[in-house]
Design a protein around this motif. Structure first.
Motif, PDB file in Angstrom:
ATOM      1  N   GLU A 171       0.831  -1.208   0.000  1.00 51.01           N
ATOM      2  CA  GLU A 171       0.000   0.000   0.000  1.00 51.01           C
ATOM      3  C   GLU A 171       0.866   1.259   0.000  1.00 51.01           C
ATOM      4  OE1 GLU A 171      -3.928  -1.537   2.489  1.00 51.01           O
ATOM      5  OE2 GLU A 171      -2.103  -0.961   3.569  1.00 51.01           O
ATOM      6  N   SER A 172       1.893   1.254   0.834  1.00 52.38           N
ATOM      7  CA  SER A 172       2.762   2.412   0.927  1.00 52.38           C
ATOM      8  C   SER A 172       3.413   2.714  -0.420  1.00 52.38           C
ATOM      9  CB  SER A 172       3.823   2.162   2.005  1.00 52.38           C
ATOM     10  OG  SER A 172       4.485   3.342   2.365  1.00 52.38           O
ATOM     11  N   ARG A 173       3.861   1.669  -1.100  1.00 50.72           N
ATOM     12  CA  ARG A 173       4.466   1.859  -2.419  1.00 50.72           C
ATOM     13  C   ARG A 173       3.434   2.347  -3.436  1.00 50.72           C
ATOM     14  NH1 ARG A 173       8.081  -3.761  -2.437  1.00 50.72           N
ATOM     15  NH2 ARG A 173       9.908  -2.892  -1.350  1.00 50.72           N
ATOM     16  N   LEU A 174       2.223   1.827  -3.359  1.00 45.88           N
ATOM     17  CA  LEU A 174       1.160   2.250  -4.273  1.00 45.88           C
ATOM     18  C   LEU A 174       0.850   3.737  -4.105  1.00 45.88           C
ATOM     19  CD1 LEU A 174      -1.128   1.623  -6.312  1.00 45.88           C
ATOM     20  CD2 LEU A 174      -2.570   1.050  -4.337  1.00 45.88           C
ATOM     21  N   TYR A 175       0.723   4.197  -2.863  1.00 56.39           N
ATOM     22  CA  TYR A 175       0.385   5.593  -2.623  1.00 56.39           C
ATOM     23  C   TYR A 175       1.500   6.520  -3.111  1.00 56.39           C
ATOM     24  CZ  TYR A 175      -3.071   3.382   0.463  1.00 56.39           C
ATOM     25  OH  TYR A 175      -4.081   2.604   0.971  1.00 56.39           O
ATOM     26  N   ARG A 176       2.732   6.062  -3.049  1.00 56.98           N
ATOM     27  CA  ARG A 176       3.834   6.848  -3.612  1.00 56.98           C
ATOM     28  C   ARG A 176       3.704   6.958  -5.121  1.00 56.98           C
ATOM     29  NH1 ARG A 176       8.733   7.823  -1.899  1.00 56.98           N
ATOM     30  NH2 ARG A 176       9.835   6.489  -3.395  1.00 56.98           N
ATOM     31  N   GLN A 177       3.294   5.871  -5.751  1.00 56.32           N
ATOM     32  CA  GLN A 177       3.094   5.899  -7.207  1.00 56.32           C
ATOM     33  C   GLN A 177       1.960   6.854  -7.595  1.00 56.32           C
ATOM     34  OE1 GLN A 177       2.465   1.866  -8.534  1.00 56.32           O
ATOM     35  NE2 GLN A 177       4.512   1.199  -7.921  1.00 56.32           N
ATOM     36  N   TRP A 178       0.993   6.993  -6.726  1.00 56.01           N
ATOM     37  CA  TRP A 178      -0.115   7.920  -6.979  1.00 56.01           C
ATOM     38  C   TRP A 178       0.299   9.386  -6.858  1.00 56.01           C
ATOM     39  CZ3 TRP A 178      -4.771   5.586  -3.779  1.00 56.01           C
ATOM     40  CH2 TRP A 178      -5.217   4.424  -4.418  1.00 56.01           C
ATOM     41  N   GLY A 179       1.480   9.632  -6.334  1.00 58.90           N
ATOM     42  CA  GLY A 179       1.941  11.004  -6.159  1.00 58.90           C
ATOM     43  C   GLY A 179       1.563  11.623  -4.832  1.00 58.90           C
ATOM     44  N   CYS A 180       1.148  10.800  -3.869  1.00 63.77           N
ATOM     45  CA  CYS A 180       0.806  11.325  -2.545  1.00 63.77           C
ATOM     46  C   CYS A 180       2.078  11.730  -1.802  1.00 63.77           C
ATOM     47  CB  CYS A 180       0.053  10.279  -1.732  1.00 63.77           C
ATOM     48  SG  CYS A 180      -1.498   9.755  -2.502  1.00 63.77           S
ATOM     49  N   ASP A 181       1.932  12.713  -0.944  1.00 60.27           N
ATOM     50  CA  ASP A 181       3.077  13.219  -0.188  1.00 60.27           C
ATOM     51  C   ASP A 181       3.111  12.719   1.251  1.00 60.27           C
ATOM     52  OD1 ASP A 181       4.213  15.116  -2.225  1.00 60.27           O
ATOM     53  OD2 ASP A 181       2.198  15.946  -2.061  1.00 60.27           O
ATOM     54  N   VAL A 182       1.940  12.672   1.894  1.00 57.03           N
ATOM     55  CA  VAL A 182       1.861  12.210   3.277  1.00 57.03           C
ATOM     56  C   VAL A 182       0.642  11.309   3.434  1.00 57.03           C
ATOM     57  CG1 VAL A 182       3.061  14.196   4.270  1.00 57.03           C
ATOM     58  CG2 VAL A 182       0.580  14.284   3.986  1.00 57.03           C
ATOM     59  N   ILE A 183       0.635  10.549   4.521  1.00 60.75           N
ATOM     60  CA  ILE A 183      -0.462   9.624   4.782  1.00 60.75           C
ATOM     61  C   ILE A 183      -0.888   9.762   6.246  1.00 60.75           C
ATOM     62  CG2 ILE A 183       1.205   7.749   5.250  1.00 60.75           C
ATOM     63  CD1 ILE A 183      -0.957   5.806   4.152  1.00 60.75           C
ATOM     64  N   GLY A 184      -2.200   9.774   6.458  1.00 59.79           N
ATOM     65  CA  GLY A 184      -2.739   9.882   7.803  1.00 59.79           C
ATOM     66  C   GLY A 184      -4.093   9.210   7.886  1.00 59.79           C
ATOM     67  N   MET A 185      -4.733   9.308   9.048  1.00 57.38           N
ATOM     68  CA  MET A 185      -5.978   8.569   9.285  1.00 57.38           C
ATOM     69  C   MET A 185      -7.166   9.452   9.648  1.00 57.38           C
ATOM     70  SD  MET A 185      -4.528   5.362  11.547  1.00 57.38           S
ATOM     71  CE  MET A 185      -3.073   4.436  11.058  1.00 57.38           C
TER      72      MET A 185
END
Length: 292
Positions: A171-185
């Protein structure tokens, strides 16, 4: 002169607000239930502030259990004009280093188990989320954070995940591919609900870790998050004081993004098809647009 009343939603590590004059607590109940905790009210100079710890004091609530609708409704009913969210997050970019801050300007919502709207059958509305934060409030907050000593990134895409578990490596790698910068809840559905309530909203995200995508770094854990969070929270407290001092004496005009009138272009249910029970419940949120 129109005054600012600043609502502060404190995230992980920010459960109290320092420096308030005329401090008092209000326990409230909304049409959507009780908010996460009592509202703490006070002022800094001539700026009124209303503080609400998102997870409750002592961090009692999981991200999915936070009563987001009640929280935003309580702030709206308290007369808040603008909402600043403080949120811990993980980094998905090499240069968004733990300890840095991000003035988020976009979101991707991957939450699945939360009520995300005040509207429903009998009163349907579709608000625009193309630009989900108030550009003016975000700029003020970014300046305040920099003045507090933060290393700040102006702009960034926040991936909101359901949690409470941290990401898998895939998931973490996928979100990087999407161009996301940060992740939170926690930023969603909070930002959506603030928009439905016609409240200008901005997020200062505090980077605490590199999630788990970085092969030469230990995967995120509560232990390493707490270590960074303590330093970030001190800066966040100072940033809030700086923001209030900036707003003090500054006339509050409507948001340049048209947020306070966004429901004028969102309500779709014909007047004769509207549910009177839901309309009554919506008065604190949408009374202006509904003519209540």
């Amino acid at each position: 002169m129109t005054k600012w009343t600043l609502g502060i939603i404190g995230g992980s590590g920010l459960y109290e607000l320092d420096g308030l004059e005329d401090r008092r607590e209000d326990r409230v109940v909304t049409a959507w239930g009780e908010p996460s905790d009592t509202l703490v009210r006070g002022r800094i100079g001539d700026v009124d502030l209303v503080f609400l710890p998102r997870h409750g004091k002592g961090h009692r609530l999981t991200p999915s259990a936070v009563p987001y609708r009640a929280n935003i409704a309580a702030l709206k009913a308290a007369g808040v004009t603008d909402v600043l969210s403080i949120s811990a997050c993980g980094s998905l970019k090499e240069d968004y280093v733990p300890g840095h801050f991000v003035a988020v300007d976009q979101f991707i919502d991957r939450t699945v188990a939360r009520e995300s709207t005040y509207f429903g059958p009998g009163m349907v509305a579709h608000v625009s989320m193309a630009r989900p934060v108030c550009s003016r409030l975000s700029a003020f907050a970014a300046q305040a954070a920099e003045s507090a000593g933060a290393t700040l990134h102006r702009g960034g895409t926040y991936l909101a995940m359901e949690g409470p578990q941290f990401s898998s490596l895939a998931e973490s790698r996928l979100y990087r591919q999407w161009g996301c910068d940060v992740i939170g809840m926690t930023a969603m559905p909070e930002a959506k609900l603030a928009r439905e309530a016609e409240l200008p909203y901005a997020t200062l995200a505090m980077v605490t870790d590199y999630d788990c995508w970085r092969s030469d770094t230990e995967a995120v854990s509560v232990t390493n998050v707490l270590e960074i969070m303590g330093r970030n929270s001190a800066i966040a407290r100072t940033a809030i004081v700086n923001l209030a001092r900036t707003l003090d004496g500054t006339e509050r005009t409507p948001s340049p993004d048209g947020i306070e009138t966004c429901l004028d272009f969102a309500l779709i249910t014909a007047p004769d098809a509207r549910d009177p029970v839901l309309l009554e419940k919506l008065q604190v949120i949408a009374g202006r647009a509904l003519g209540g």
